[in-house]
Design an enzyme around this catalytic site. Structure first.
Site, PDB file in Angstrom:
ATOM      1  N   GLU A  35       0.834  -0.997   0.140  1.00  0.00           N
ATOM      2  CA  GLU A  35       0.140   0.031   0.003  1.00  0.00           C
ATOM      3  C   GLU A  35       0.804   1.425  -0.046  1.00  0.00           C
ATOM      4  O   GLU A  35       1.740   1.233   0.811  1.00  0.00           O
ATOM      5  CB  GLU A  35      -1.110   0.010   1.261  1.00  0.00           C
ATOM      6  CG  GLU A  35      -1.894  -1.026   1.370  1.00  0.00           C
ATOM      7  CD  GLU A  35      -2.667  -1.397   2.856  1.00  0.00           C
ATOM      8  OE1 GLU A  35      -3.400  -0.311   2.633  1.00  0.00           O
ATOM      9  OE2 GLU A  35      -2.303  -1.835   3.510  1.00  0.00           O
ATOM     10  N   ARG A 263       5.470 -12.444   9.953  1.00  0.00           N
ATOM     11  CA  ARG A 263       6.008 -11.296   9.877  1.00  0.00           C
ATOM     12  C   ARG A 263       7.125 -11.194  10.089  1.00  0.00           C
ATOM     13  O   ARG A 263       7.768 -11.990  10.703  1.00  0.00           O
ATOM     14  CB  ARG A 263       5.149 -10.004  10.469  1.00  0.00           C
ATOM     15  CG  ARG A 263       3.708  -9.696  10.087  1.00  0.00           C
ATOM     16  CD  ARG A 263       3.212  -8.971  11.165  1.00  0.00           C
ATOM     17  NE  ARG A 263       3.960  -7.704  11.427  1.00  0.00           N
ATOM     18  CZ  ARG A 263       3.740  -6.586  10.775  1.00  0.00           C
ATOM     19  NH1 ARG A 263       2.745  -6.304   9.970  1.00  0.00           N
ATOM     20  NH2 ARG A 263       4.427  -5.450  11.025  1.00  0.00           N
ATOM     21  N   LYS A 273       3.754   1.066  10.022  1.00  0.00           N
ATOM     22  CA  LYS A 273       3.711   2.193   9.280  1.00  0.00           C
ATOM     23  C   LYS A 273       3.209   3.344   9.747  1.00  0.00           C
ATOM     24  O   LYS A 273       3.546   4.487   9.865  1.00  0.00           O
ATOM     25  CB  LYS A 273       3.323   2.177   7.797  1.00  0.00           C
ATOM     26  CG  LYS A 273       4.261   1.317   6.932  1.00  0.00           C
ATOM     27  CD  LYS A 273       3.716   1.392   5.381  1.00  0.00           C
ATOM     28  CE  LYS A 273       2.780   0.518   5.163  1.00  0.00           C
ATOM     29  NZ  LYS A 273       2.463   0.387   3.606  1.00  0.00           N
TER      30      LYS A 273
END
Length: 560
Positions: A35, A263, A273
């Site tokens: 994204e 992750r 983020k």
């Protein structure tokens, strides 16, 4: 063959099983779908290495797709930085795609789902909708609009697209199962009204698709065979499959398969983020590429190599359970690579002057010194030697204890690549600080001459820089940004309270003249100090170097 299978990670084993069960190898297709709402970090590097690594292993295409569904947070700056990071890591994508490329197709599919009674317009607020979903241990409450007439939902949806309604007045929801133990299946929102310009589509759309609706359908449109994502999306898999199984595209028969992996978490770092954005916005760091940041651009600026990051994730492997990797493993990886490739140079970052009283005045002697003992092809360089030199202040003690093997009054040390010197006396300022060390040298001990130097032994070897033939340097010593291993582990505690106030120390020193030719991001080993990279803040008057990593794991030593 059996031995090779054991070396496969579980994602590769899934692919091998699919191929063994009849999937044509030419149908393999992967993607990396960030994204564009921030810079990529060390955890993204794991996903990049996984997806592009599979593309290389199976000679399969890999798309770079930007899942740009939220115009509030997405910017072209982030798109550009992501492209640059992927290329810097050494990967090339087959096609560059955007979820926004598919906005019309997504809208058409949404209309189809409304017509089939699988989606409806809800007029309730997000707070009410969330309340009606209840908990996984009790059934949800149906929206009063769940059985709205298809024609009415179609009409409102079209008017939403035209921009007739205010934000928050209507949403489109999938009609799935309000009693499902999986909360993601309780009539999730597919579209919300957002009257914001999009970085690619401008003001064309007045409503935007939700991530879950967009992501899987984008994979399907692109013919992705294996949609690989982090474990946080495991509970979304049922919804992912519901969405892709309820649409069809002419000529596209392959449905993507979502599979999850752990992750990439590293101690003393955060990979949210949103929290990284907070560090930038509140001025805790100097931008996304601050060398203390865990972003790929920050690590690159600090002096990390693409090879060291890829090797770090190769060693760490692909796991099924989340865990936190020790940052020392990452530091070892870059230290190991830089040891092989970084030229050795002389720099003194806390200088004290040494005057060699019996060395000829005004003489500049050119000494030939090897660039890297780890690399026979690295060659040599010329380093000027003069009567006055600088050494590190910590390398001298007026009265030294027994195990101090550096310079002290009456004792000899070797100057690397040069001569033996002996300290005779010192000069101090009014506060008692040593300003000058006076020494003598033995001209028969020149390194490489094979004379007196080979007969006499000294225990200490120091690096040095000529006090008259040098260049000024600013040295930025970076440490870990946080003081605890998991700064964002506690939800109710502000992670900013764990910021290391000593994460940056700036020093001014001198380096050998050869560094004048250095280019931004060039990497060096400052002998006996650590590994450094030339920073973009450098000017012709002063070079700026970022410390990448110490020569040894100083953090472990300090904590012991």
């Amino acid at each position: 063959m059996e031995e090779e299978k054991k070396s496969l990670n579980f994602i590769e084993q899934i692919i091998e099983d699919d191929l063994a069960n009849g999937m044509p190898k030419e149908n393999l297709r992967f993607r990396f779908p960030p994204e564009p709402n921030g810079y990529l970090h060390i955890g993204h590097a794991k996903a990049i290495c996984l997806n592009f690594g599979l593309g290389q292993k199976y000679n399969a295409p890999v798309n770079l797709r930007f899942d740009d569904t939220n115009p509030d947070k997405e910017e072209q700056e982030f798109v550009d930085s992501i492209r640059e990071d992927v290329k810097w890591l050494g990967f090339e994508w087959t096609e560059e795609r955007y979820a926004s490329d598919y906005f019309q197709q997504l809208y058409d599919w949404a209309v189809q789902l409304i017509k089939e009674g699988k989606a409806y317009i809800d007029d309730q607020s997000s707070e009410v909708i969330n309340e009606q979903r209840k908990t996984p241990f009790e059934p949800g409450i149906d929206s009063p609009f769940r059985n709205r007439a298809i024609e009415e939902s179609l009409d409102i949806f079209e008017r939403m697209k035209a921009g007739e309604f205010d934000e928050g007045t209507h949403v489109l929801r999938a009609k799935i199962d309000m009693t499902s133990p999986n909360m993601n299946m309780r009539d999730p929102v597919m579209y919300r009204i957002l009257k914001r310009p999009h970085h690619r589509t401008g003001d064309t759309w007045k409503m935007y698709p939700m991530y879950d609706w967009t992501h899987g359908e984008s994979d399907y449109i692109e013919g992705i065979s294996h949609s690989l994502c982090s474990l946080e999306f495991k509970n979304h898999r049922d919804l992912y499959e519901w969405y892709v199984n309820n649409v069809s595209l002419e000529g596209q028969n392959q449905k993507p398969k979502q599979r999850e992996f752990a992750r990439g978490n590293v101690s003393y770092m955060i990979t949210s983020k949103r929290k990284l954005m907070k560090l930038v916005q509140e001025g805790v760091v100097n931008g996304w590429d601050d060398p203390r940041m865990p972003t790929i651009s920050g690590l690159r600026r600090r002096g990390y190599t693409a090879e060291s990051i890829k090797n770090f994730w190769n060693v760490a492997g692909i796991a099924k359970r989340d865990n936190v990797l020790d940052i020392s493993l990452l530091e070892f990886s870059v230290r190991d690579h830089l040891n092989k490739i970084a030229p050795r140079v002389f720099a003194v970052i806390d200088p004290v002057k040494v005057i060699i009283e019996n060395y000829p005045d005004n003489q500049v002697e050119e000494l030939e010194i090897e660039n890297n003992p780890e690399d026979e092809t690295a060659g040599t360089r010329i380093v000027p030697f003069t009567k006055e030199i600088y050494i590190e202040r910590e390398d001298f003690m007026e009265e030294a204890p027994k195990k101090f093997f550096r310079l002290s009054i009456g004792n000899e040390v070797r100057l690397k690549g040069a001569y033996f010197i002996k300290a005779e006396r010192v000069e101090k300022d009014a506060e008692g600080n040593i300003t000058t060390i006076y020494a003598t040298y033995d001209p028969e001990t020149k390194s490489g001459s094979g004379t007196e130097a080979s007969k006499r032994k000294v225990k200490g070897t120091l690096h040095w820089v000529s006090a008259t033939e040098n260049i000024p340097v600013e040295v930025r010593e970076y440490d870990r940004l946080f003081t605890v291993e998991s700064p964002d582990a506690e939800k109710d505690v502000d992670f900013l309270q764990f910021v290391n106030q000593d994460s940056l120390t700036v020093k001014n020193g001198f380096a050998e003249p050869a560094l004048k030719e250095a280019k931004v991001e060039d990497k060096f080993q400052f002998q006996r100090i650590g590994y450094f990279a030339l920073d973009k803040d450098s000017t012709s008057e002063k070079l700026v170097f970022n410390r990448t990593v110490t020569l040894k794991d100083a953090w472990v030593k300090a904590n012991k």
